[in-house]
Design a protein around this motif. Structure first.
Motif, mmCIF file in Angstrom:
data_model
loop_
_atom_site.group_PDB
_atom_site.id
_atom_site.type_symbol
_atom_site.label_atom_id
_atom_site.label_comp_id
_atom_site.label_asym_id
_atom_site.label_seq_id
_atom_site.Cartn_x
_atom_site.Cartn_y
_atom_site.Cartn_z
ATOM 1 N N PRO A 73 -10.660 -45.694 3.253
ATOM 2 C CA PRO A 73 -10.960 -45.444 4.665
ATOM 3 C C PRO A 73 -11.614 -44.080 4.879
ATOM 4 O O PRO A 73 -11.452 -43.164 4.076
ATOM 5 C CB PRO A 73 -9.582 -45.480 5.322
ATOM 6 N N VAL A 74 -12.338 -43.971 5.976
ATOM 7 C CA VAL A 74 -12.897 -42.709 6.436
ATOM 8 C C VAL A 74 -11.939 -42.176 7.496
ATOM 9 O O VAL A 74 -11.609 -42.893 8.444
ATOM 10 C CB VAL A 74 -14.310 -42.918 7.040
ATOM 11 N N ARG A 75 -11.477 -40.952 7.320
ATOM 12 C CA ARG A 75 -10.589 -40.343 8.307
ATOM 13 C C ARG A 75 -11.429 -39.845 9.478
ATOM 14 O O ARG A 75 -12.414 -39.133 9.272
ATOM 15 C CB ARG A 75 -9.818 -39.188 7.683
ATOM 16 N N CYS A 76 -11.019 -40.201 10.682
ATOM 17 C CA CYS A 76 -11.808 -39.897 11.877
ATOM 18 C C CYS A 76 -10.927 -39.402 13.007
ATOM 19 O O CYS A 76 -9.730 -39.650 13.030
ATOM 20 C CB CYS A 76 -12.522 -41.160 12.366
ATOM 21 N N VAL A 77 -11.584 -38.751 13.972
ATOM 22 C CA VAL A 77 -10.950 -38.380 15.226
ATOM 23 C C VAL A 77 -11.754 -39.047 16.334
ATOM 24 O O VAL A 77 -12.972 -38.894 16.408
ATOM 25 C CB VAL A 77 -10.930 -36.853 15.420
ATOM 26 N N ILE A 78 -11.075 -39.795 17.183
ATOM 27 C CA ILE A 78 -11.729 -40.435 18.322
ATOM 28 C C ILE A 78 -11.866 -39.386 19.415
ATOM 29 O O ILE A 78 -10.895 -38.715 19.758
ATOM 30 C CB ILE A 78 -10.906 -41.629 18.829
ATOM 31 N N VAL A 79 -13.078 -39.245 19.973
ATOM 32 C CA VAL A 79 -13.303 -38.241 21.003
ATOM 33 C C VAL A 79 -13.447 -38.853 22.394
ATOM 34 O O VAL A 79 -13.251 -38.168 23.388
ATOM 35 C CB VAL A 79 -14.499 -37.323 20.676
ATOM 36 N N ASP A 80 -13.846 -40.115 22.476
ATOM 37 C CA ASP A 80 -13.814 -40.810 23.758
ATOM 38 C C ASP A 80 -13.742 -42.308 23.529
ATOM 39 O O ASP A 80 -14.067 -42.806 22.456
ATOM 40 C CB ASP A 80 -14.963 -40.415 24.692
ATOM 41 N N ILE A 81 -13.257 -43.006 24.565
ATOM 42 C CA ILE A 81 -13.030 -44.438 24.432
ATOM 43 C C ILE A 81 -13.207 -45.114 25.787
ATOM 44 O O ILE A 81 -12.981 -44.501 26.838
ATOM 45 C CB ILE A 81 -11.607 -44.720 23.879
ATOM 46 N N GLY A 82 -13.639 -46.350 25.759
ATOM 47 C CA GLY A 82 -13.752 -47.191 26.946
ATOM 48 C C GLY A 82 -13.493 -48.627 26.532
ATOM 49 O O GLY A 82 -13.245 -48.910 25.350
ATOM 50 N N LEU A 83 -13.571 -49.539 27.469
ATOM 51 C CA LEU A 83 -13.308 -50.939 27.143
ATOM 52 C C LEU A 83 -14.322 -51.508 26.156
ATOM 53 O O LEU A 83 -14.011 -52.421 25.400
ATOM 54 C CB LEU A 83 -13.288 -51.787 28.416
#
Length: 122
Positions: free
Chosen positions: A31-41
Motif C-alpha cells: 500500500p501507499v501511505r496517504c493523508v486525506i486532505v478533503d472529501i466529498g460524496l
C-alpha cells in the motif's frame, strides 16, 4: 502542474480533513501511505510520497474514528507533484460497487461533516 490550479469540476461539496489512508494502487501488493486532505460524496484528495497511476483503480482503506476502517474502490483522476514539496496530490473518484459501499461512503462523509459542525458549534 500545481494541484491548486486544477479546474474544479466537482458536483459535490468538499470538506477539509486530515485522515489516514492506505491505498493499494492498480493491483500493487504494497500500500501507499496517504493523508486525506478533503472529501466529498464523489471522491477525495490525498497527499502521498508516491505518484498514483492516473486512470487506474485503487482500493482504499480509510481510517475512521467512529468505527473500523472503511474499504472503498476509486479511480485515480489525477496525481502530480506538489510544487516545492516531496509529496504528490492525487484526486480519487469513488466507484462503489454496491449499495452497501455507497452507504458506507455517505456515512463516512456525513461523519466528517458532523465532526466539523461539532467543532464550529459546540
Amino acid at each position: 502542474m500545481d494541484a491548486h490550479n486544477i479546474s474544479d469540476k466537482r458536483r459535490d461539496v468538499r470538506y477539509e480533513i486530515l485522515d489516514y489512508a492506505m491505498v493499494y494502487d492498480s493491483g500493487e501488493s504494497e500500500p501507499v501511505r496517504c493523508v486525506i486532505v478533503d472529501i466529498g460524496l464523489g471522491g477525495l484528495q490525498l497527499r502521498s510520497r508516491a505518484e498514483l497511476s492516473v486512470g487506474g483503480t485503487c482500493l482504499m482503506n480509510i481510517g475512521n474514528l467512529d468505527t473500523s476502517p472503511i474499504r472503498i474502490r476509486g479511480e485515480v483522476r489525477h496525481s502530480q507533484k506538489v510544487k516545492g514539496s516531496e509529496l504528490y496530490a492525487s484526486g480519487i473518484r469513488f466507484i462503489p460497487e454496491s449499495p452497501e459501499e455507497r452507504t458506507t461512503v455517505a456515512s463516512y462523509v456525513h461523519s466528517v461533516f458532523q465532526r466539523q459542525a461539532d467543532l464550529l458549534f459546540p
